[in-house]
Design an enzyme around this catalytic site. Structure first.
Site, PDB file in Angstrom:
ATOM      1  N   ASP A  95      -1.691   9.107 -30.133  1.00 44.96           N
ATOM      2  CA  ASP A  95      -1.272   8.752 -28.779  1.00 44.96           C
ATOM      3  C   ASP A  95      -1.933   7.408 -28.473  1.00 44.96           C
ATOM      4  O   ASP A  95      -3.145   7.339 -28.282  1.00 44.96           O
ATOM      5  CB  ASP A  95      -1.744   9.841 -27.802  1.00 44.96           C
ATOM      6  CG  ASP A  95      -1.539   9.450 -26.337  1.00 44.96           C
ATOM      7  OD1 ASP A  95      -0.900   8.418 -26.073  1.00 44.96           O
ATOM      8  OD2 ASP A  95      -2.036  10.190 -25.458  1.00 44.96           O
TER       9      ASP A  95
ATOM     10  N   LYS B 163      -1.055  -2.318 -23.005  1.00 41.26           N
ATOM     11  CA  LYS B 163       0.226  -1.611 -23.116  1.00 41.26           C
ATOM     12  C   LYS B 163       1.142  -1.976 -21.944  1.00 41.26           C
ATOM     13  O   LYS B 163       2.356  -1.842 -22.019  1.00 41.26           O
ATOM     14  CB  LYS B 163      -0.048  -0.102 -23.135  1.00 41.26           C
ATOM     15  CG  LYS B 163       1.148   0.760 -23.493  1.00 41.26           C
ATOM     16  CD  LYS B 163       0.690   2.180 -23.758  1.00 41.26           C
ATOM     17  CE  LYS B 163       1.822   3.174 -23.804  1.00 41.26           C
ATOM     18  NZ  LYS B 163       1.328   4.547 -24.015  1.00 41.26           N
TER      19      LYS B 163
ATOM     20  N   GLU C 127       6.200  10.433 -25.259  1.00 38.08           N
ATOM     21  CA  GLU C 127       4.984  11.163 -24.880  1.00 38.08           C
ATOM     22  C   GLU C 127       5.256  12.520 -24.229  1.00 38.08           C
ATOM     23  O   GLU C 127       4.663  13.527 -24.657  1.00 38.08           O
ATOM     24  CB  GLU C 127       4.099  10.259 -24.015  1.00 38.08           C
ATOM     25  CG  GLU C 127       3.423   9.201 -24.890  1.00 38.08           C
ATOM     26  CD  GLU C 127       2.965   7.951 -24.167  1.00 38.08           C
ATOM     27  OE1 GLU C 127       2.977   7.931 -22.926  1.00 38.08           O
ATOM     28  OE2 GLU C 127       2.591   6.986 -24.862  1.00 38.08           O
TER      29      GLU C 127
ATOM     30  N   ASP D 218       4.179  13.256 -16.534  1.00 38.19           N
ATOM     31  CA  ASP D 218       3.109  12.558 -17.264  1.00 38.19           C
ATOM     32  C   ASP D 218       2.711  11.292 -16.521  1.00 38.19           C
ATOM     33  O   ASP D 218       3.441  10.297 -16.530  1.00 38.19           O
ATOM     34  CB  ASP D 218       3.601  12.238 -18.691  1.00 38.19           C
ATOM     35  CG  ASP D 218       2.550  11.515 -19.541  1.00 38.19           C
ATOM     36  OD1 ASP D 218       1.466  11.190 -19.028  1.00 38.19           O
ATOM     37  OD2 ASP D 218       2.829  11.273 -20.733  1.00 38.19           O
TER      38      ASP D 218
HETATM   39  P1  ADP Z   1      -3.233   6.782 -20.780  1.00 40.73           P
HETATM   40  O1  ADP Z   1      -2.146   7.689 -21.160  1.00 40.73           O
HETATM   41  O2  ADP Z   1      -2.816   5.658 -19.916  1.00 40.73           O
HETATM   42  O3  ADP Z   1      -4.082   6.296 -21.899  1.00 40.73           O
HETATM   43  P2  ADP Z   1      -4.840   8.926 -19.572  1.00 40.73           P
HETATM   44  O4  ADP Z   1      -3.889  10.050 -19.607  1.00 40.73           O
HETATM   45  O5  ADP Z   1      -6.105   9.023 -20.324  1.00 40.73           O
HETATM   46  O6  ADP Z   1      -4.181   7.543 -19.819  1.00 40.73           O
HETATM   47  O7  ADP Z   1      -5.167   8.662 -18.020  1.00 40.73           O
HETATM   48  C1  ADP Z   1      -5.932   7.604 -17.620  1.00 40.73           C
HETATM   49  C2  ADP Z   1      -5.863   7.477 -16.118  1.00 40.73           C
HETATM   50  O8  ADP Z   1      -6.267   8.703 -15.503  1.00 40.73           O
HETATM   51  C3  ADP Z   1      -6.796   6.392 -15.614  1.00 40.73           C
HETATM   52  O9  ADP Z   1      -6.164   5.619 -14.623  1.00 40.73           O
HETATM   53  C4  ADP Z   1      -7.946   7.198 -15.032  1.00 40.73           C
HETATM   54  O10 ADP Z   1      -8.606   6.513 -13.974  1.00 40.73           O
HETATM   55  C5  ADP Z   1      -7.238   8.429 -14.506  1.00 40.73           C
HETATM   56  N1  ADP Z   1      -8.141   9.588 -14.371  1.00 40.73           N
HETATM   57  C6  ADP Z   1      -8.936  10.131 -15.324  1.00 40.73           C
HETATM   58  N2  ADP Z   1      -9.656  11.147 -14.816  1.00 40.73           N
HETATM   59  C7  ADP Z   1      -9.309  11.239 -13.508  1.00 40.73           C
HETATM   60  C8  ADP Z   1      -9.731  12.090 -12.424  1.00 40.73           C
HETATM   61  N3  ADP Z   1     -10.649  13.038 -12.588  1.00 40.73           N
HETATM   62  N4  ADP Z   1      -9.148  11.886 -11.217  1.00 40.73           N
HETATM   63  C9  ADP Z   1      -8.233  10.920 -11.039  1.00 40.73           C
HETATM   64  N5  ADP Z   1      -7.811  10.094 -12.009  1.00 40.73           N
HETATM   65  C10 ADP Z   1      -8.343  10.245 -13.224  1.00 40.73           C
HETATM   66 MG    MG Z   2      -0.863   8.941 -21.912  1.00 44.32          MG
END
Ligand code: ADP
Ligand code: MG
Length: 529
Positions: A7, A69, A170, A192
């Site tokens: 991912d 990205k 995804e 998502d």
């Molecule tokens: P990606 O798919 O973009 O790599 P993720 O699924 O890991 O991302 O999500 C990242 C996002 O989720 C970031 O913007 C982060 O700030 C937010 N995030 C992570 N934990 C929390 C939380 N506990 N509450 C709110 N937002 C969160």
């Molecule tokens: Mg993601």
């Protein structure tokens, strides 16, 4: 050699593998299940990727590249590139081919190149965890990624030295990894919301585990980054009111504020209130160069108010997707939340209120996509039987002489897909024709992504003076398009002149070689204690 699932996220990347009849998430070299998608290039040229790079965001803001990205496969003139520039400390520049690239220390870097550095790091960590070489991978992309974004992701995989077995969406990957009670067929909605993008897919999962994507909708510029930005703007305005200076105008202050805002946002998913505190000297202001701190109390209610329009937009997309699938909310059996931003209680509440039923936060919302990719990788290497049918979220069509879109393959059509349509010229006795292919849902072709064109000369008109051109377009299982055109009069076949930019095969090879050399040099370096 082994195939893994990756991912490649805006914020975090994650790798998983199918072994011993189950999926394992592979810990990165530092022992964490996810690796920040961040690359830092130090002054001496040393390149660092992952968690250590993320720690350099505050000290090396100009050459710490994150959330690339959001730029991948985009033209520099894309309005969203300007928005990305406003929130990024690094500099975005137009490349020769018109794409948005990043100003590196001594060269412009394509987002594919930076993504490849992240992939190479994930690959190396996975090799360490598995104790063997990896050469193949399934890589995930947002369902709403267009052709250019998919091709740029494929290029990133190649540069990283991976054979990309398949690009999968995804939300589809998330559904593949879910341990659903599969007694009877279920209609599942996957919501998502990650750091950069939002996808909503509706799938039918049947008793045998066969997965049929009914439709996908989304926004590749809507995610946690936008939540952070809303918070940064709010805090910056209060700071301006107090001190008369905009902290967003200072590269370092902005980088620190963004990190603190993101942290506060995450804290507010648990707590009702917090404060953003950046001690003196957060900035040095005025003629007297007075050091000041930033201290902003924040409540969950304020955060919710600031981000309500973003959440509302995701719900609008949910409604559109249901409409596309011809389903009512009552027909959805299960709603699954994926992506870190779905940990925000207001997001969960909005989804629940729209779908009118209990939602399920995926067990590991930031790892489940990689798990699904690993299942797909196992299927493609013959270790597992999986039936999957996905859709293309965009219409593919030809721009007519009257500047209208003529559909070849409609949105939400199953992929792979192939379609041939005959076109005739408007002016009699024409001997040259240009056919333009575009991807997107707008009626005005200029709003849709230009994929390529056929410049046919020496075409031969039929007896009635008209030229007939058969245009054939293919969308493969990766969601990537190829096309050809044939003039019926002369029988000549013409291949597409690709208009989406991307890297040439030669450039990909050169960058891949560069990355391999760098990895070899790093491996030969004497380990430091
Ligand atoms: P990606 O798919 O973009 O790599 P993720 O699924 O890991 O991302 O999500 C990242 C996002 O989720 C970031 O913007 C982060 O700030 C937010 N995030 C992570 N934990 C929390 C939380 N506990 N509450 C709110 N937002 C969160
Ligand atoms: Mg993601």
């Amino acid at each position: 050699m082994t195939a893994i699932g990756i991912d490649l996220g805006t914020t975090n990347s994650c790798a998983a593998v199918w072994r011993g009849g189950r999926v394992d998430v592979l810990k990165d070299a530092e022992g964490y299940p996810v690796t920040p998608s961040v690359v830092s290039v130090r002054e001496n040229g040393e390149t660092i990727v992952g968690r250590r790079a993320a720690r350099e965001l505050e000290i090396n803001p100009l050459h710490c590249y994150r959330a690339v990205k959001r730029l991948i496969g985009r033209r520099f003139t894309d309005p969203q590139v300007k928005l990305t520039q406003e929130t990024s400390a690094f500099e975005i520049q137009p490349a020769e081919n018109g794409e948005a690239w990043i100003q590196g220390r001594d060269q412009l870097l394509s987002p594919s190149h930076i993504s490849a550095m992240v992939l190479a790091r994930v690959k190396a960590s996975a090799e360490l965890a598995l104790g063997k070489k990896i050469d193949k991978a399934v890589i995930t992309v947002p369902a709403f990624f267009n052709d250019a974004q998919r091709k740029a992701t494929l290029a990133a995989g190649e540069i990283a030295g991976l054979r990309v077995l398949r690009i999968i969406n995804e939300p589809t990957a998330a559904a593949m990894a879910l341990e659903l009670d599969r007694e009877s067929p279920q209609i599942v909605a996957v919501y998502d919301l990650g750091g950069g993008t939002f996808d909503l897919s509706i799938l039918r999962v049947d008793a045998e585990g066969e997965i049929d994507v009914l439709c996908s909708n989304g926004d590749t510029f809507l995610g946690g980054e936008d939540f952070d930005r809303a918070l940064v703007d709010h805090v910056a305005e209060a700071f301006i009111a107090e001190h008369g200076v905009d902290p967003r105008g200072d590269v370092l202050a902005r980088a620190r504020l963004k990190l603190a805002a993101e942290e506060a946002k995450c804290e507010l998913s648990e707590a009702e209130q917090t404060r953003i505190l950046l001690p003196k000297p957060f900035m040095v202001i005025g003629v007297e160069r007075e050091p000041v701190a930033l201290d902003a109390p924040l409540t969950r209610a304020t955060l919710e108010q600031l981000t309500a329009p973003l959440i509302a937009r995701t719900i609008e997309i949910c409604a559109l997707a249901l409409e596309d699938a011809g389903l009512s909310v009552g027909e959805i059996d299960r709603v699954v939340l994926v992506g870190g931003q779905t940990r925000m209680p207001a997001v969960q509440a909005a989804v629940k209120s729209f779908f009118g039923r209990a939602t399920m936060l995926a067990p590991d919302p930031d790892q489940i996509v990689a798990r699904g990719a690993a299942v797909m990788a196992a299927a493609l290497t013959g270790q597992l039987a999986v039936e999957l049918s996905d859709v293309t979220p965009f219409a593919l069509g030809v721009q007519s002489a009257r500047d209208e879109m003529i559909n070849l393959i409609p949105a939400q059509h199953k992929i792979p897909a192939r379609k041939t349509v005959a076109f005739t010229t408007v002016v009699p006795d024409q001997d040259a024709v240009t056919v333009r292919l575009r991807q997107g849902g707008s009626e005005d072709p200029r709003d849709n992504l230009a994929l390529g064109r056929f410049d046919l000369d020496g075409v031969r008109p039929g007896r009635d003076g008209r030229v007939i051109i058969d245009v054939t377009a293919d969308i493969d299982a990766d969601g990537v398009m190829t096309a050809s055109a044939r003039d019926r009069g002369s029988g000549r076949v013409q291949n597409l002149t690709v208009e989406t930019m991307g890297l040439s095969p030669r450039a990909i090879e050169r960058l891949a070689k560069q990355l391999r050399t760098r990895a070899r040099e790093a491996a030969e370096e004497t380990p430091r204690l």
